[in-house]
Design a protein around this motif. Sequence first.
Motif, mmCIF file in Angstrom:
data_model
loop_
_atom_site.group_PDB
_atom_site.id
_atom_site.type_symbol
_atom_site.label_atom_id
_atom_site.label_comp_id
_atom_site.label_asym_id
_atom_site.label_seq_id
_atom_site.Cartn_x
_atom_site.Cartn_y
_atom_site.Cartn_z
ATOM 1 N N HIS A 10 38.296 34.994 31.200
ATOM 2 C CA HIS A 10 37.945 35.536 29.984
ATOM 3 C C HIS A 10 38.980 35.926 29.008
ATOM 4 C CE1 HIS A 10 40.607 39.048 30.743
ATOM 5 N NE2 HIS A 10 40.469 38.874 32.013
ATOM 6 N N ALA A 11 38.618 35.947 27.775
ATOM 7 C CA ALA A 11 39.531 36.027 26.694
ATOM 8 C C ALA A 11 40.127 37.330 26.441
ATOM 9 C CB ALA A 11 38.855 35.677 25.155
ATOM 10 N N GLU A 12 41.190 37.442 25.563
ATOM 11 C CA GLU A 12 42.355 38.466 25.473
ATOM 12 C C GLU A 12 41.448 39.784 25.137
ATOM 13 O OE1 GLU A 12 45.723 39.145 22.059
ATOM 14 O OE2 GLU A 12 45.787 37.242 23.163
ATOM 15 N N ASN A 13 42.203 40.672 25.714
ATOM 16 C CA ASN A 13 41.838 42.149 25.502
ATOM 17 C C ASN A 13 43.175 42.999 25.458
ATOM 18 O OD1 ASN A 13 42.433 43.632 28.352
ATOM 19 N ND2 ASN A 13 41.277 41.889 28.619
ATOM 20 N N ASP A 14 42.963 44.246 24.816
ATOM 21 C CA ASP A 14 44.477 44.781 24.758
ATOM 22 C C ASP A 14 44.977 45.530 25.988
ATOM 23 O OD1 ASP A 14 44.408 44.460 21.882
ATOM 24 O OD2 ASP A 14 43.193 46.031 21.415
ATOM 25 N N VAL A 15 43.850 45.781 26.906
ATOM 26 C CA VAL A 15 44.621 46.404 28.174
ATOM 27 C C VAL A 15 45.439 45.535 28.794
ATOM 28 C CG1 VAL A 15 43.780 47.305 30.318
ATOM 29 C CG2 VAL A 15 42.755 47.896 28.367
ATOM 30 N N MET A 16 45.379 44.266 28.885
ATOM 31 C CA MET A 16 46.137 43.141 29.931
ATOM 32 C C MET A 16 47.774 43.372 29.470
ATOM 33 S SD MET A 16 44.620 39.913 27.566
ATOM 34 C CE MET A 16 44.822 38.787 29.118
ATOM 35 N N TYR A 17 48.066 43.910 28.686
ATOM 36 C CA TYR A 17 49.392 43.772 28.272
ATOM 37 C C TYR A 17 50.077 45.170 28.765
ATOM 38 C CZ TYR A 17 48.240 39.537 25.460
ATOM 39 O OH TYR A 17 47.930 38.489 25.046
ATOM 40 N N LEU A 29 36.799 42.763 24.617
ATOM 41 C CA LEU A 29 37.709 41.855 24.088
ATOM 42 C C LEU A 29 38.373 42.422 22.695
ATOM 43 C CD1 LEU A 29 35.916 38.440 24.358
ATOM 44 C CD2 LEU A 29 37.368 39.399 25.873
ATOM 45 N N ASN A 30 39.436 42.068 22.216
ATOM 46 C CA ASN A 30 40.222 42.451 20.994
ATOM 47 C C ASN A 30 39.729 41.529 19.808
ATOM 48 O OD1 ASN A 30 41.810 40.305 21.484
ATOM 49 N ND2 ASN A 30 43.455 41.711 22.132
ATOM 50 N N ARG A 31 40.239 41.488 18.770
ATOM 51 C CA ARG A 31 39.883 40.518 17.803
ATOM 52 C C ARG A 31 40.344 39.083 18.220
ATOM 53 N NH1 ARG A 31 40.653 41.604 11.360
ATOM 54 N NH2 ARG A 31 39.224 43.400 12.044
ATOM 55 N N ILE A 170 46.903 30.912 34.427
ATOM 56 C CA ILE A 170 45.616 30.727 33.863
ATOM 57 C C ILE A 170 45.739 31.624 32.785
ATOM 58 C CG2 ILE A 170 43.284 31.183 34.433
ATOM 59 C CD1 ILE A 170 44.260 28.758 36.125
ATOM 60 N N ALA A 171 45.627 30.968 31.596
ATOM 61 C CA ALA A 171 45.523 31.770 30.130
ATOM 62 C C ALA A 171 44.303 32.265 29.889
ATOM 63 C CB ALA A 171 46.200 30.639 29.086
ATOM 64 N N PRO A 172 44.186 33.279 29.164
ATOM 65 C CA PRO A 172 43.046 33.868 28.539
ATOM 66 C C PRO A 172 42.096 32.640 27.922
ATOM 67 C CG PRO A 172 44.940 35.241 28.049
ATOM 68 C CD PRO A 172 45.538 33.973 28.530
ATOM 69 N N ALA A 173 40.947 32.851 28.086
ATOM 70 C CA ALA A 173 39.947 31.704 27.497
ATOM 71 C C ALA A 173 40.314 30.288 27.970
ATOM 72 C CB ALA A 173 39.978 31.937 25.991
ATOM 73 N N SER A 174 40.580 30.093 29.067
ATOM 74 C CA SER A 174 41.132 28.631 29.362
ATOM 75 C C SER A 174 40.166 28.069 30.204
ATOM 76 C CB SER A 174 42.499 28.785 30.170
ATOM 77 O OG SER A 174 42.447 29.330 31.293
#
Length: 215
Positions: A10-17, A29-31, A170-174
Amino acid sequence: MTKIILLIRHAENDVMYRRLAGRLPGVHLNRRGQQQALALARMLLGMPVQALYSSPLERAVETAEPLARALGLRIEMRPGLNEVDFGRWQGRSYKQLQRTQLWQVLQATPSRVRFPEGEALSDAQQRVVAELEDLAVEGMIACVTHADVIRLALLHYLNMALDDLHRLVIAPASLSAILVGERGPQVLFFNRTPDLEWPFFPSQGVNSGASPSRS
């Protein structure tokens, strides 16, 4: 018979950090994540994907949606692609988790870890591999899921030990790809992103602190 399994994080979201999202509902997902999902769909446009599966969590489904539109496919939810069940760790900040003894065990010997009131990583690996082998058909399928789920699957197909978990990023949206044919499984590539960003470092990887790889 040749089968190709595309594994998409899955792509990036704000919680992951900040926190371990796990199976928390309402993580979107964030922007930047939305842009990543669109770029991934453009990268796979025209690929002969026969079926599209997703973890039931919102961040995975939102990543799958642009791809579904691009390929003209319906998204099928599969609980077997769900995130690892982190039990009581879910929702806690990485700073809190780093102070626990289990965190130290996780860094050194993941094969020994069972999350409190959650899954053992070995059980999660068996669940995910069984799901992928059940889904795989002649041709190509795509599965949108989570970083640890993908890493556990790759370890299995690479015949690597569970304690090698932290060797794989494994990077976001990879995108990662596994071919299953007469010669057995082969990992064609892993952690390929639509737009190469360099330098890429897992900015808060599980080995070094708060981790986007577990959200």
